[in-house]
Structure formats: structure tokens, C-alpha cells
Design a protein around this motif. Structure first.
Motif, PDB file in Angstrom:
ATOM      1  N   ASP A   1      31.549  36.399  27.879  1.00 26.39           N
ATOM      2  CA  ASP A   1      31.503  36.795  26.609  1.00 26.39           C
ATOM      3  C   ASP A   1      32.302  35.745  25.800  1.00 26.39           C
ATOM      4  O   ASP A   1      31.868  35.456  24.772  1.00 26.39           O
ATOM      5  CB  ASP A   1      32.454  38.030  26.342  1.00 26.39           C
ATOM      6  CG  ASP A   1      31.557  39.344  26.348  1.00 26.39           C
ATOM      7  OD1 ASP A   1      30.347  39.137  26.144  1.00 26.39           O
ATOM      8  OD2 ASP A   1      32.141  40.454  26.503  1.00 26.39           O
TER       9      ASP A   1
ATOM     10  N   LYS B   1      29.506  33.570  25.120  1.00 26.27           N
ATOM     11  CA  LYS B   1      28.619  33.879  24.327  1.00 26.27           C
ATOM     12  C   LYS B   1      28.953  33.591  22.731  1.00 26.27           C
ATOM     13  O   LYS B   1      28.316  33.226  21.963  1.00 26.27           O
ATOM     14  CB  LYS B   1      28.302  35.259  24.496  1.00 26.27           C
ATOM     15  CG  LYS B   1      27.194  35.931  23.645  1.00 26.27           C
ATOM     16  CD  LYS B   1      27.262  37.610  23.947  1.00 26.27           C
ATOM     17  CE  LYS B   1      28.388  38.085  23.431  1.00 26.27           C
ATOM     18  NZ  LYS B   1      28.368  39.695  23.539  1.00 26.27           N
TER      19      LYS B   1
ATOM     20  N   ALA C   1      25.441  38.493  28.354  1.00 30.32           N
ATOM     21  CA  ALA C   1      26.181  37.493  27.702  1.00 30.32           C
ATOM     22  C   ALA C   1      25.597  35.969  28.101  1.00 30.32           C
ATOM     23  O   ALA C   1      25.198  34.891  27.422  1.00 30.32           O
ATOM     24  CB  ALA C   1      27.655  37.622  27.945  1.00 30.32           C
TER      25      ALA C   1
END
Length: 529
Positions: free
Chosen positions: A58, A61, A492
Motif C-alpha cells: 500500500d 501504491k 496494490a
């Protein structure tokens, strides 16, 4: 007529020359084993450390989204401009597969397949949830529009259409047209690397090409596995909402198993008897549901929403496409940039599948069908579903009005509960979700098989069977072993892969323009154009 132009895109490479053949399979030597090992390692690592993997990925991302927001938007704008230009340029007369090539599929079947593979499942998932989210400020509002206001409603519909209109289809069209042109007109493998021949020449058959294809395999299988997992959750939520069946892991695993088995049957029937039949079935059911909502729902409001959605989309496409000086940063990063990265990460899969079924179409016919027609149909779809949902909220009808957007997978069913024949329409909705996933799984296995077979389109059926089972197994393992954290980690990863793939798409665009310009000169010198 002038001198005959020399074909600059001749290559001595033979499709499949690098393939190994253990156990009667037909596998590209570097791409298949490396991609397979990376997939296994990644899934195992995610299952062992789901929360940690999600946190780490994450971070990657959001780092890509927040830092390169301008890059994603400018690139997507370039793809739209190039596609629109191709419709009017002289190269639009070039026919994929040669000037005498004939289409393999009827226009309706062709369109049904590209639409089902492109975003059919997303329209089921987000057609209600997205405009409701924008209108109620669930996660920011587009261009700072006031939530729960008339202006907020207009912007909710226009911004939703923006995310599902010209930009995503232009991304798909660039990849699909590049692959179709170099495969069908130049006899190169139907694989991502072929589109880079104008830039890399014969080096594309070496490690630069291997790396491009490996990245394409990873983006495709992770994107498909994530979508299959989230789709199982939506279908399970719908069954719980409609029939009171628990939406727990057991039901989700059963749904994934069922979808995988149907996809397996579709694979065994082949492209013509599998994906085509299912895509036509889905388009028929989708049209039935769409017309029902238009006539059983607030008909005049939906008709008005058609104009509101279209006009707001057109009026705001430039400010929505501007990455600089935005006041709606939360919404802009969480929705637009996220979507653009997601569409780009899906482009190898969708683009290659569209290319596979588009032989015999002219460039102009191809771009018009892939870019304009889906956008027009999506305006109707979003206006009917989203317009009905916003009308219910504004008039205080149903749970969306009372509680707002609580669970995204339930949003469509919550809208349908306030229309007649709720049980029937909700059941059709569940069937559509499941069949869209079958077509995605089947077409995805075809794409991955083609890449890992070195661009062959006639590799043994057993290989496509393997990839169908792998997609289902990965999705099931992620849900069973790590739940939402594991699925989020894989998602992600796919979105982060959108960043390097944006560079690949820009290079592909340049190569496509070079190839088409040269082909036009070549055909003109031969008196064929």
C-alpha cells in the motif's frame, strides 16, 4: 505510383522458436518459468505475511499515486488525443491482417467480447456505488463540488462518466491496436514485446522483450485474481442480501470454484463456443436489466440524467484531466489517479484480448468501436443505475438514503430493492457478476497463455486450462489465507505496476504511430491503399 517502399519491419524471428516442449506443452523458455516462480513466491509471501505485505505494498501504491499523479494524467490524455486522431488520419484505412482480411466475428459478437473483457464487471460493481460516493462525500468530492447538492449530483454523474469513458478505453485501444497491427500485419508474435519492434528492432526478441512480457504476465494474473476475489465477495454479499445465505469465506470459496469450473468448460469449448457465447449472453442480460431500470425506475429522471451526465462530462473533461493546482486532492488521488493506474495495469490483458478478436477490422473501425461506442453505452448505463440511486437518496427512499454508502458490494442491490421485481432483478445482477467473471477468467487465461507460449495463438488447450485453474486457486488462496489484507496487497501490486507500464504504453504509442505511418506508405507504393 513512385518507387516501392521497402518494408522496414521484416524480421527473421519465428514465432515459437524459443519454446521448450516438456510433456507436450508449448512454453516460451525464459518467460514462463520466471513468471511462474515469481507468482508462486509472491502469493506464498503474501499468505504468510498478509498484513505486513498489504502495509508495504500500500505504501508503494500510494507513493506512486501521490508522486506521479501528473504523469498518469498527462499520459492518459495523450492516449485519448492519439486515438481520436487515428479516427481521422489517413492510416485509418489500414486493415488489421492485410487489406483483404475478413473479420472472424460478427460486429455484435466482437463488440460483446471486447466490452465484457474490458469493464463489464466494473460497471456492475461501481455504477451505483461511485456516484453515491461522490454525492455523499464518502471519500472526497470531484472538483470540490458541495456534497448533497444539485451541483454535487451533476458532478457525481459527470465525474463517474469521466472514469469510465474515453480515457480507459483509449488506454485499451492503444495496446490492442499496437498488438493487432504488429501480429496480424507483420507476422510477429501476439505478445506485448512485438509492439516495441520499431524502437528496439531485433533486440526485442532478447531480454528487453522477456522483461516486458514477464511484467505483463504478472500484471494480468494479479489483476484477474484480485478481481475474482472481490467479485466473489460482491456475489456473496448479494446472495446474503437477497436469500439470507451467509457471505462468509465458505460461500466465497464456493463461488470461486463454480466460476473457475464454468471458465474451464468455456476454455474447452474454445474461443468461438466459449467466450463469444458467454459474452453474447451477458450483453443480452445486461441490456434486459438496463431497459428494465429505465422503464420501471424513475424514467423521466433517468432521461434527464442522460443529458446531465453527458453535458457535465464534456464540460468538465479538461478540468478533471488537469493534474496541477487541484483543490480536491483526496478525491483526485483516491479515485482518478487510482483508476488510471488500474486501467493501465489491466491494459496488457484487455488489450491483447481485444487484439486477438479484432483481425479484419480497419484502424478507423477498430478505434471507433473500442473508444466511442463503449463510451456512449456507458453513459446510458451510468445514467440509469447511478441516476436511479441518486433519485432515491434525494427523495429519502430506501437504505441508501437512510444510511448512505455502507458497503460497496451491496450498493446495486440496495438500489434494486426499491424497484419492482426486486428478487428477479437482483438475481439477474448476481448472474451478470458471475458470468462477467467467467468471461474475464477465460479471456485472461487466453492472454496469459499466448504470452507464456511466446505469442502463439494455437498453443495446447491444456495450458489455458492450467492458467484458468491458477487464477481461481490464487484468488481462493488469498481469500482463505489472508482475506481482505491479502487481496489488497495483490491489488496494490497491480496498481504499482501501472507506473512502469505507463512508460511502456507511451513507447508503444510512438511505435504504433511509426508502424502505421510506414505501412500506409508501403501500401500506397504497392497501389493497395
Amino acid at each position: 505510383m513512385g518507387d516501392v517502399v521497402k518494408d522496414e519491419y521484416q524480421t527473421d524471428y519465428v514465432v515459437g522458436q524459443d519454446n521448450i516442449n516438456p510433456l507436450g506443452l508449448d512454453l516460451h523458455a525464459p518467460v514462463f518459468p520466471i513468471a511462474a516462480v515469481l507468482v508462486v513466491l509472491f502469493v506464498v509471501g503474501t499468505l504468510i505475511f498478509p498484513a505486513e505485505s498489504k502495509e508495504l505494498l500500500d505504501g508503494a501504491k500510494w507513493g506512486a499515486i501521490n508522486t506521479f499523479d501528473w504523469f498518469f494524467l498527462i499520459s492518459a490524455n495523450i492516449f485519448v488525443v492519439v486515438c481520436l486522431a487515428l479516427i481521422f488520419m489517413p492510416v485509418g484505412k489500414i486493415r488489421l491482417g492485410g487489406q483483404d482480411a475478413k473479420p472472424e466475428f460478427s460486429t455484435m459478437s466482437w463488440f460483446a467480447m471486447l466490452f465484457a473483457a474490458g469493464m463489464g464487471i466494473g460497471l456492475m460493481f461501481w455504477a451505483v456505488a461511485e456516484p453515491v460516493a461522490y454525492y455523499t462525500d464518502w471519500y472526497g468530492t470531484p472538483l470540490g463540488a458541495e456534497a448533497n447538492s444539485e451541483e454535487g449530483a451533476r458532478m457525481a454523474m459527470g465525474a463517474t462518466m469521466y472514469h469510465w469513458g474515453l480515457h480507459p478505453w483509449a488506454i485499451y485501444a492503444i495496446v490492442a491496436l499496437s498488438l493487432a497491427f504488429f501480429a496480424f500485419n507483420k507476422g510477429m508474435p501476439l505478445t506485448i514485446r512485438s509492439a516495441f519492434f520499431p524502437l528496439l528492432r531485433d533486440r526485442v526478441w532478447g531480454w528487453p522483450g522477456h522483461l516486458i512480457d514477464i511484467l505483463a504476465v504478472l500484471a494480468t494474473i494479479f489483476g484477474l485474481a484480485t478481481s475474482l476475489g472481490f467479485g466473489a465477495q460482491q456475489a456473496a454479499s448479494g446472495m446474503d442480501y437477497l436469500f439470507g445465505i451467509s457471505s462468509g469465506i465458505g460461500v466465497q470459496m464456493t463461488i470461486i470454484t463454480g466460476v473457475t469450473l464454468v471458465a474451464l468448460l468455456s476454455v474447452l469449448r474454445g474461443l468461438d463456443g466459449g467466450v463469444k457465447v458467454l459474452s453474447n449472453l451477458n450483453m443480452g442480460l445486461a441490456a434486459l436489466l438496463l431497459f428494465f431500470i429505465i422503464f420501471a425506475g424513475p424514467t423521466m429522471t433517468i432521461i434527464e440524467t442522460l443529458w446531465v451526465t453527458s453535458s457535465t462530462y464534456v464540460a468538465n473533461i479538461v478540468p478533471l484531466s488537469n493534474p496541477f493546482g487541484r483543490e480536491d486532492e483526496t478525491w483526485f488521488h483516491g479515485w482518478t489517479v487510482f483508476y488510471w493506474a488500474w486501467w493501465i495495469s489491466w491494459s496488457p490483458f484487455v488489450g491483447m484480448f481485444i487484439a486477438r478478436v479484432s483481425k479484419g477490422r480497419t484502424v478507423r473501425e477498430f478505434v471507433t468501436a473500442v473508444l466511442i461506442i463503449p463510451t456512449v453505452i456507458t453513459v446510458f448505463w451510468m445514467s440509469a443505475f447511478g441516476g436511479s440511486a441518486l433519485d432515491q437518496i434525494q427523495n429519502g427512499i430506501g437504505s441508501l438514503a437512510a444510511n448512505g454508502l455502507t458497503e460497496v458490494p451491496l450498493a446495486m442491490f440496495q438500489m434494486l430493492e426499491n424497484l419492482p421485481l426486486t428478487a428477479i432483478t437482483s438475481f439477474i445482477g448476481i448472474v451478470l457478476v458471475l458470468v462477467f467473471f467467467v468471461t474475464s477468467s477465460d479471456s485472461g487465461s487466453l492472454v496469459i497463455d499466448s504470452i507464456t507460449a511466446g505469442g502463439k495463438t494455437d498453443a495446447p488447450t491444456a495450458q489455458r486450462v492450467f492458467w484458468v485453474i491458477m487464477e481461481g486457486a490464487i484468488a481462493a488462496a488469498l481469500i482463505f489465507g489472508g482475506g481482505a489484507d491479502a487481496l489488497g496487497a495483490i491489488q496494490a501490486t497491480a496498481i504499482t505496476a501501472g507506473l512502469p507500464f505507463t512508460l511502456i504504453l507511451l513507447a508503444m504509442t510512438w511505435g504504433l504511430l511509426k508502424g502505421l505511418t510506414h505501412e500506409r506508405k508501403l501500401l500506397a507504393s504497392q497501389g493497395k491503399l
